[in-house]
Design a protein around this motif. Sequence first.
Motif, mmCIF file in Angstrom:
data_model
loop_
_atom_site.group_PDB
_atom_site.id
_atom_site.type_symbol
_atom_site.label_atom_id
_atom_site.label_comp_id
_atom_site.label_asym_id
_atom_site.label_seq_id
_atom_site.Cartn_x
_atom_site.Cartn_y
_atom_site.Cartn_z
ATOM 1 N N HIS A 66 46.765 18.581 27.616
ATOM 2 C CA HIS A 66 47.502 17.986 28.736
ATOM 3 C C HIS A 66 47.166 18.626 30.065
ATOM 4 O O HIS A 66 47.467 18.077 31.108
ATOM 5 C CB HIS A 66 49.003 18.108 28.490
ATOM 6 C CG HIS A 66 49.389 17.670 27.123
ATOM 7 N ND1 HIS A 66 49.443 16.346 26.784
ATOM 8 C CD2 HIS A 66 49.669 18.360 25.997
ATOM 9 C CE1 HIS A 66 49.762 16.256 25.509
ATOM 10 N NE2 HIS A 66 49.902 17.457 25.009
ATOM 11 N N LEU A 67 46.597 19.823 30.020
ATOM 12 C CA LEU A 67 46.273 20.547 31.242
ATOM 13 C C LEU A 67 44.810 20.930 31.228
ATOM 14 O O LEU A 67 44.264 21.100 30.167
ATOM 15 C CB LEU A 67 47.108 21.823 31.341
ATOM 16 C CG LEU A 67 48.600 21.626 31.592
ATOM 17 C CD1 LEU A 67 49.298 22.961 31.435
ATOM 18 C CD2 LEU A 67 48.839 21.101 32.978
ATOM 19 N N PRO A 68 44.123 21.151 32.309
ATOM 20 C CA PRO A 68 44.618 20.976 33.667
ATOM 21 C C PRO A 68 44.649 19.513 34.131
ATOM 22 O O PRO A 68 45.342 19.215 35.080
ATOM 23 C CB PRO A 68 43.616 21.760 34.498
ATOM 24 C CG PRO A 68 42.361 21.693 33.713
ATOM 25 C CD PRO A 68 42.769 21.682 32.276
ATOM 26 N N HIS A 69 43.868 18.646 33.490
ATOM 27 C CA HIS A 69 43.858 17.248 33.938
ATOM 28 C C HIS A 69 44.825 16.457 33.090
ATOM 29 O O HIS A 69 44.832 16.647 31.890
ATOM 30 C CB HIS A 69 42.472 16.640 33.809
ATOM 31 C CG HIS A 69 41.363 17.607 34.064
ATOM 32 N ND1 HIS A 69 41.082 18.099 35.300
ATOM 33 C CD2 HIS A 69 40.498 18.203 33.228
ATOM 34 C CE1 HIS A 69 40.072 18.951 35.219
ATOM 35 N NE2 HIS A 69 39.702 19.030 33.963
ATOM 36 N N VAL A 75 56.176 17.119 34.547
ATOM 37 C CA VAL A 75 56.429 17.544 33.167
ATOM 38 C C VAL A 75 55.300 17.086 32.253
ATOM 39 O O VAL A 75 54.910 15.914 32.264
ATOM 40 C CB VAL A 75 57.774 16.972 32.668
ATOM 41 C CG1 VAL A 75 58.042 17.410 31.240
ATOM 42 C CG2 VAL A 75 58.904 17.432 33.554
ATOM 43 N N THR A 76 54.767 18.023 31.474
ATOM 44 C CA THR A 76 53.749 17.680 30.476
ATOM 45 C C THR A 76 54.339 17.966 29.089
ATOM 46 O O THR A 76 55.212 18.820 28.963
ATOM 47 C CB THR A 76 52.482 18.539 30.657
ATOM 48 O OG1 THR A 76 52.867 19.908 30.585
ATOM 49 C CG2 THR A 76 51.818 18.277 31.971
ATOM 50 N N PRO A 77 53.843 17.276 28.066
ATOM 51 C CA PRO A 77 54.386 17.501 26.723
ATOM 52 C C PRO A 77 54.280 18.958 26.254
ATOM 53 O O PRO A 77 55.154 19.441 25.561
ATOM 54 C CB PRO A 77 53.572 16.574 25.840
ATOM 55 C CG PRO A 77 53.145 15.479 26.759
ATOM 56 C CD PRO A 77 52.903 16.148 28.077
ATOM 57 N N ARG A 79 45.996 10.259 29.605
ATOM 58 C CA ARG A 79 45.261 11.489 29.325
ATOM 59 C C ARG A 79 43.800 11.328 29.750
ATOM 60 O O ARG A 79 43.146 10.357 29.365
ATOM 61 C CB ARG A 79 45.336 11.786 27.824
ATOM 62 C CG ARG A 79 44.693 13.083 27.455
ATOM 63 C CD ARG A 79 44.693 13.314 25.968
ATOM 64 N NE ARG A 79 43.751 14.386 25.686
ATOM 65 C CZ ARG A 79 43.287 14.676 24.487
ATOM 66 N NH1 ARG A 79 43.680 13.991 23.440
ATOM 67 N NH2 ARG A 79 42.436 15.655 24.319
ATOM 68 N N ILE A 80 43.313 12.232 30.560
ATOM 69 C CA ILE A 80 41.886 12.246 30.908
ATOM 70 C C ILE A 80 41.364 13.668 30.744
ATOM 71 O O ILE A 80 42.145 14.611 30.794
ATOM 72 C CB ILE A 80 41.585 11.737 32.346
ATOM 73 C CG1 ILE A 80 42.506 12.415 33.367
ATOM 74 C CG2 ILE A 80 41.657 10.243 32.445
ATOM 75 C CD1 ILE A 80 42.108 12.163 34.799
ATOM 76 N N ALA A 81 40.061 13.800 30.562
ATOM 77 C CA ALA A 81 39.501 15.133 30.325
ATOM 78 C C ALA A 81 38.595 15.571 31.466
ATOM 79 O O ALA A 81 37.772 16.443 31.315
ATOM 80 C CB ALA A 81 38.746 15.150 29.003
ATOM 81 N N HIS A 82 38.735 14.928 32.603
ATOM 82 C CA HIS A 82 37.957 15.371 33.769
ATOM 83 C C HIS A 82 38.827 15.296 35.018
ATOM 84 O O HIS A 82 39.876 14.657 35.003
ATOM 85 C CB HIS A 82 36.704 14.504 33.946
ATOM 86 C CG HIS A 82 37.004 13.049 34.105
ATOM 87 N ND1 HIS A 82 36.831 12.143 33.089
ATOM 88 C CD2 HIS A 82 37.512 12.357 35.142
ATOM 89 C CE1 HIS A 82 37.201 10.955 33.509
ATOM 90 N NE2 HIS A 82 37.620 11.052 34.754
ATOM 91 N N ARG A 83 38.369 15.909 36.085
ATOM 92 C CA ARG A 83 39.152 15.916 37.312
ATOM 93 C C ARG A 83 39.152 14.537 37.958
ATOM 94 O O ARG A 83 38.144 13.833 37.918
ATOM 95 C CB ARG A 83 38.538 16.933 38.275
ATOM 96 C CG ARG A 83 39.521 17.432 39.295
ATOM 97 C CD ARG A 83 38.840 18.356 40.280
ATOM 98 N NE ARG A 83 39.569 18.243 41.531
ATOM 99 C CZ ARG A 83 40.653 18.935 41.826
ATOM 100 N NH1 ARG A 83 41.111 19.783 40.956
ATOM 101 N NH2 ARG A 83 41.273 18.785 42.965
ATOM 102 N N SER A 84 40.277 14.154 38.559
ATOM 103 C CA SER A 84 40.359 12.846 39.215
ATOM 104 C C SER A 84 39.503 12.858 40.481
ATOM 105 O O SER A 84 39.762 13.625 41.389
ATOM 106 C CB SER A 84 41.800 12.540 39.619
ATOM 107 O OG SER A 84 42.620 12.605 38.507
ATOM 108 N N ARG A 85 38.473 12.025 40.499
ATOM 109 C CA ARG A 85 37.655 11.963 41.717
ATOM 110 C C ARG A 85 37.210 10.551 42.032
ATOM 111 O O ARG A 85 36.846 10.255 43.152
ATOM 112 C CB ARG A 85 36.456 12.916 41.629
ATOM 113 C CG ARG A 85 35.712 12.787 40.346
ATOM 114 C CD ARG A 85 34.523 13.696 40.250
ATOM 115 N NE ARG A 85 33.983 13.525 38.912
ATOM 116 C CZ ARG A 85 34.151 14.378 37.935
ATOM 117 N NH1 ARG A 85 34.767 15.506 38.147
ATOM 118 N NH2 ARG A 85 33.667 14.132 36.741
ATOM 119 N N LYS A 86 37.248 9.644 41.027
ATOM 120 C CA LYS A 86 36.852 8.263 41.303
ATOM 121 C C LYS A 86 37.896 7.605 42.196
ATOM 122 O O LYS A 86 39.070 7.993 42.171
ATOM 123 C CB LYS A 86 36.768 7.472 40.002
ATOM 124 C CG LYS A 86 35.610 7.882 39.122
ATOM 125 C CD LYS A 86 35.580 6.971 37.904
ATOM 126 C CE LYS A 86 34.900 7.655 36.732
ATOM 127 N NZ LYS A 86 35.425 7.232 35.452
#
Lengths: 191, 307
Positions: free
Chosen positions: B84-87, B76-78, B183-190
């Motif tokens: 909030h999307l996509p990341h 669920v996203t706000p 909240r992040i503005a990039h794809r999770s890769r770290k």
Amino acid sequence: MEMKPLEVFEIEVLDEEYGGNKYKEIIADILQDLGLIRSIGKLYVYADMESAFFAVFGLIRGKLPPLRVRDVGDLIQAEGGYQIVVEDEEHMSDLLKVLWETYGRDKVEQPDRVVLTIESSTSPEDLVVADLETEFRRDLVDALIRIAPEGFRNRRNIMKKDHFFFLAAEETIDPALIAEVEEKFRSMQNA
Amino acid sequence: MLEPVMFTGGVYKHDLVIELVEDLGGYLLQKNITQSEVILLMLIPREDMQIMEDMTKALMGKLDRAPLAGTETAVVTPTLAIHHLPHPACDVAEYLRRHGSKSNMIGMARGVGRDIAQMTGYETALINEHDAVVFTFGNFKKCILKKEHLYRNIEIPVIITGGPDMEQGDLPYAAEYVSNIGRIAHRSRKATEIESLDNIVDAVGRSLDMTREEIAKDPLTTIPPRAMEVIREQVPDINQSYAPLPITLNLKGLRIKLPYDQYQEAVKAVTFDEGVTLGEIAKVMPSRMKNYILVRISPTSVTGFVV
């Protein structure tokens, strides 16, 4: 006064150190995505989650000159007209539009993806392809709306020649809040 | 005891795996073919696992445990806006999917803001049809604390994700809190970001295990995969459904992606080998998701027998 790209970037969120640091990353990511970092000299962010507002104050680095035909590619004088080999395809549609308007559709041809030929004796060298300054300001407003928390929907946005001020809040924005935020930005700049 | 596993391998001869599942008395939950690769989600009897492993080896495939298989999780996203999307919501949903869960993304209509966030009764009811829910919240502690009323009425385990470190005691209505994924503005890769996603999967797994334990105290009249098999045989129209997973399994039942009005009678009339119908051992009701059919299998204490 000449400024380096984003030479000052300060963020202060009352009682939320983690959130402040994280928002610094988010702002950098969004400015990077929209290609705005080079145009902003100083950036100050002040937010308080208790009274639910988010404010940004920034100084813009100089005015961007309009993009002309000579800036987007190589212009060669050829038999019966001119040839443009486009290097930066980003503005291809703008370029075609301005050439069509100036010379007419039947005089402009595109034999290859990046090559345009113009059947005319007047040089298109100085034609303005895009107004980068307007584009930058439009993108900047978009970036600020993206950066601010989504629920803060009452916004005040002031765009001046060399600086911008953006305030988003959950409740109605009153003059006292604006004065408080402006005072805070003054002290952040003087610190 | 059935063990949830995921087979990943080539399309060539994957029928042998499907046949073996049937021979072993297991169940095929989901089959996904992506060009030349096939992913099969299955339930296999634990004592026969070696036979399946040998088959996988012979086909040069891969067999992994999929702890979330046969469950449905809501993310669920706000709202569904760019904030909030996509990341990171899509990363969370994708990661849950990779571990075998069916994940659905739900964007609330008025979930934004600190004081103005709201949740409708419909949204709560829709979320309650799942087995677990992940709420993706932001980076500010005060906001996460304030938004508690959004999930207070939810009956399934609630997993909250947010940025700052917080004590479990701060969020009494949540089953678990997973930090470092605000909240992040990039794809999770770290590596640290991937680790946070793993933490979410672990938290969802733990919550589902608790529900499973609860069910074990008063077992269902029949297990949902068996009901699924019988429905597939006796309501053949389900094979014409274009939904990605025409029969979705939950821990306490299943969702059949056919129109309720047209098919509810057919679903109720589905008969098991023992002679009982699905209508007798389960509640068949309209789902909040589109006009699908929701089946909730009654526990043994209600029906008095096991099929």
